[in-house]
Design an enzyme around this catalytic site. Sequence first.
Site, short mmCIF file in Angstrom:
data_model
loop_
_atom_site.label_atom_id
_atom_site.label_comp_id
_atom_site.label_asym_id
_atom_site.label_seq_id
_atom_site.Cartn_x
_atom_site.Cartn_y
_atom_site.Cartn_z
N ASP A 147 -17.13 7.27 -1.83
CA ASP A 147 -15.93 7.11 -1.00
C ASP A 147 -15.65 8.47 -0.35
O ASP A 147 -16.28 9.48 -0.71
CB ASP A 147 -14.76 6.66 -1.91
N GLN A 164 -10.05 -3.98 -3.39
CA GLN A 164 -11.36 -3.55 -2.91
C GLN A 164 -12.44 -3.81 -3.97
O GLN A 164 -13.54 -4.27 -3.66
CB GLN A 164 -11.33 -2.06 -2.55
N HIS A 208 -7.30 0.79 -6.42
CA HIS A 208 -7.53 -0.07 -5.25
C HIS A 208 -8.18 -1.37 -5.74
O HIS A 208 -9.33 -1.67 -5.44
CB HIS A 208 -8.43 0.66 -4.25
N CYS A 225 -16.24 1.57 0.46
CA CYS A 225 -15.09 0.72 0.82
C CYS A 225 -14.72 0.83 2.28
O CYS A 225 -14.06 -0.06 2.82
CB CYS A 225 -13.90 1.03 -0.08
N ARG A 244 0.89 -1.18 0.00
CA ARG A 244 0.00 0.00 0.00
C ARG A 244 0.92 1.22 0.00
O ARG A 244 1.72 1.41 0.93
CB ARG A 244 -0.90 0.00 1.23
N ARG A 256 -13.54 -8.76 1.54
CA ARG A 256 -12.11 -8.53 1.30
C ARG A 256 -11.33 -9.80 1.67
O ARG A 256 -10.40 -10.21 0.97
CB ARG A 256 -11.60 -7.35 2.16
N1 NVA Z 1 -9.90 6.53 -1.46
C1 NVA Z 1 -9.53 6.16 -0.10
C2 NVA Z 1 -9.76 4.71 0.10
C3 NVA Z 1 -9.42 4.21 1.49
C4 NVA Z 1 -9.59 2.73 1.64
C5 NVA Z 1 -8.09 6.53 0.14
O1 NVA Z 1 -7.27 6.33 -0.76
O2 NVA Z 1 -7.79 7.04 1.21
N1 CP Z 2 -11.19 -0.25 2.43
C1 CP Z 2 -9.93 -0.32 2.88
O1 CP Z 2 -8.98 -0.54 2.12
O2 CP Z 2 -9.80 -0.15 4.22
P1 CP Z 2 -8.46 0.09 5.04
O3 CP Z 2 -7.91 1.44 4.64
O4 CP Z 2 -8.87 0.02 6.46
O5 CP Z 2 -7.47 -0.99 4.68
#
Ligand code: NVA
Ligand code: CP
Length: 308
Positions: free
Chosen positions: A222, A136, A133, A262, A106, A290
């Site tokens: 989101d 997800q 992502h 998500c 990540r 997930r």
């Molecule tokens: N769009 C959000 C998703 C978090 C799971 C982010 O990137 O922070």
């Molecule tokens: N939806 C998701 O990826 O959650 P986290 O940021 O908690 O991993």
Amino acid sequence: MATPVKHFLQFRDFSSRELEHLFARTRVIKDRFKRYQPYHPLADRTLAMIFEKSSTRTRLSFEAGMHQLGGSAIYLNTRDTQLGRGEPVEDAAEVISRMVDVVMIRTFEQDIIERFASHSRVPVINGLTNEYHPCQILADIYTFIEQRGPIQGKTVAWVGDSNNMCNTWLQAAEVLDFNVHVSTPPGYEVEPERAGLFATTHYEEFTDPMDACRDADLVTTDVWTSMGFEAENAERMTAFADWQVDAEMMAVARDGALFMHCLPAHRGEEVTADVIDGRNSVVWDEAENRLHTQKALLEYLLRGQVDD
Ligand code: NVA
Ligand code: CP
């Protein structure tokens, strides 16, 4: 010549046939898990998880999933590793991929994970980048199929930021042949190249979010400010104020349309509490899936198309 390593860096890295296999395996793996039947195809295999951003679901689902498949997972973050002190990502990939069987990352720019993958001996999974992502969306589509059947030909309404989630929905629409109705505030529109799209055939943009939701089979949104964009928060709160998914938007969608997010969610910002906690919301199943979809993904990347 050695077979190239299979990675999951963006959604379109998998064909519709591979995705069908993954969804079929998810069903089997989930069913075994629910019946407490041990299934350990990844005994002695190790997953390294590299986090440069926060996570609850992604860490938990990969770590628990790997354990349930008989393997183990190691959590690494930027703060405690040499990555945070400037070790080149290419060098980290060379070393880490000699010690484990699969890596999940990540991070910020997609370019970081692409560079890591190009120096990795083992499969690399995108656990979220600024652009995508894919894990997800695997879970989201599996959840849709579980609740409503095939997604092909269906309409997904995306309301809000054209972020990593939106981009991945758009790629998925091309691969699995469904439509996305997108509504973003001015200045936050989809960038087809950044989204990695081949065409504009599977999505349509709407100025008014109500129009995007009309007759949709699934409404999803989101956060207004994704991780890494915190400096823009105040500006975004103003720009996105009219892009809150509420009961009126759900009312113009098809009867029984699902709501997904998500998570983590901000009730009162991108979605009202009555929608996310309402009867059409499937956010808890979506989060649980997930675990199951990623177990199928790990099995596929490490063992190929098994059907036992
Ligand atoms: N769009 C959000 C998703 C978090 C799971 C982010 O990137 O922070
Ligand atoms: N939806 C998701 O990826 O959650 P986290 O940021 O908690 O991993």
